[in-house]
Design an enzyme around this catalytic site. Structure first.
Site, PDB file in Angstrom:
ATOM      1  N   HIS A  61       0.845  -1.186   0.000  1.00 37.45           N
ATOM      2  CA  HIS A  61       0.000   0.000   0.000  1.00 37.45           C
ATOM      3  C   HIS A  61       0.883   1.240   0.000  1.00 37.45           C
ATOM      4  O   HIS A  61       1.908   1.261   0.670  1.00 37.45           O
ATOM      5  CB  HIS A  61      -0.904   0.009   1.237  1.00 37.45           C
ATOM      6  CG  HIS A  61      -1.973   1.044   1.174  1.00 37.45           C
ATOM      7  ND1 HIS A  61      -1.772   2.339   1.599  1.00 37.45           N
ATOM      8  CD2 HIS A  61      -3.238   0.982   0.717  1.00 37.45           C
ATOM      9  CE1 HIS A  61      -2.881   3.024   1.414  1.00 37.45           C
ATOM     10  NE2 HIS A  61      -3.794   2.222   0.874  1.00 37.45           N
ATOM     11  N   ASP A 181     -11.567   2.026  -0.013  1.00 34.43           N
ATOM     12  CA  ASP A 181     -10.412   2.786   0.459  1.00 34.43           C
ATOM     13  C   ASP A 181     -10.924   3.883   1.377  1.00 34.43           C
ATOM     14  O   ASP A 181     -10.876   5.066   1.054  1.00 34.43           O
ATOM     15  CB  ASP A 181      -9.643   3.365  -0.718  1.00 34.43           C
ATOM     16  CG  ASP A 181      -8.242   3.818  -0.340  1.00 34.43           C
ATOM     17  OD1 ASP A 181      -7.872   3.681   0.829  1.00 34.43           O
ATOM     18  OD2 ASP A 181      -7.529   4.314  -1.227  1.00 34.43           O
TER      19      ASP A 181
END
Length: 184
Positions: A61, A181
Site C-alpha cells: 500500500h 479505500d
C-alpha cells in the site's frame, strides 16, 4: 492482513507466521518501502519464501514517507500523497520486485496492489515493448506475464467503470478484487 516489522526480516517472518497460523490472517500489508529499503533486496528473499510457504499474499500500500526529494514536486504540494506520488511510489516498488526476478525465484508468490493496480494494468503493453529493447533481459517472461498470475489488484479508491473494464481486459477478472479505500 497482518502488519509486519519489515526493518527486521527475521522478525517479519516470525510475525507473519504468527498472524497466519495463530490468528488466521489471510496475508500481510506493508506501506511501500521500509526506511528506504525495498522488497527486491536480498535480505527479503527468505520473507518471499515464507509468503509462498504460507500461501498468503503481500499487499503493498502506498503511504510511507518518501526517502528522496523529487524536484518535480517543488511548488506543487497538491501532487504529494494520494493525488499522485503514493501510487507512483508503490508502482516503482512493484516494478523493482518484477525486474529483480522475485516471481521467477518464487513463482507462487502473490502481490496485491490497490487503487486499480496503481496504473500498471494500463501500461502492460509498454512494459513488454520496452523490456524487449533492454540489453539486460533477466526475466523468464515478459513483465505482463506476472499480472494475473503473481500480481493482483483491488478496486480501492478508483470507482471508475472505464478503469474497471480496462483492468479486467488487461489482467483478467480473476485478478481484480473489490475493495474500498476508506475514507476516500
Amino acid at each position: 492482513m497482518g502488519a509486519l516489522p519489515m526493518q527486521d526480516p527475521a522478525a517479519a517472518i516470525e510475525e507473519l507466521r504468527r498472524c497466519v497460523l495463530d490468528f488466521g490472517f489471510c496475508g500481510a500489508l506493508i506501506n511501500d518501502h521500509t526506511n528506504g529499503h525495498y522488497l527486491d533486496e536480498p535480505q527479503f528473499d527468505s520473507f518471499w519464501a515464507a509468503l509462498v510457504e504460507l500461501d498468503v499474499p503481500l499487499y503493498i500500500h502506498p503511504g510511507a514517507p518518501r526517502t528522496d526529494h523529487w524536484r518535480v514536486l517543488d511548488g506543487h504540494p497538491n501532487l504529494v500523497g494520494p493525488t499522485w506520488t503514493w501510487g507512483v511510489e508503490a508502482v516503482g516498488h512493484a516494478m523493482r520486485i518484477i525486474y529483480a526476478g522475485i516471481f521467477d525465484r518464487h513463482p507462487k508468490a502473490k502481490l496485491i496492489l490497490g487503487h486499480m493496480g496503481e496504473y500498471l494494468p494500463f501500461q502492460l503493453w509498454r512494459l513488454d515493448s520496452r523490456y524487449k529493447t533492454l540489453a539486460n533481459q533477466n526475466l523468464q517472461n515478459l513483465p505482463s506475464t506476472y499480472f494475473g498470475r503473481n500480481i493482483f489488484i483491488t478496486t480501492s479508491g478508483v470507482f471508475s467503470h472505464a478503469a474497471l473494464v480496462g483492468a479486467i481486459m488487461a489482467i483478467g477478472e480473476d485478478a481484480v478484487m473489490f475493495s474500498i479505500d476508506y475514507p476516500f
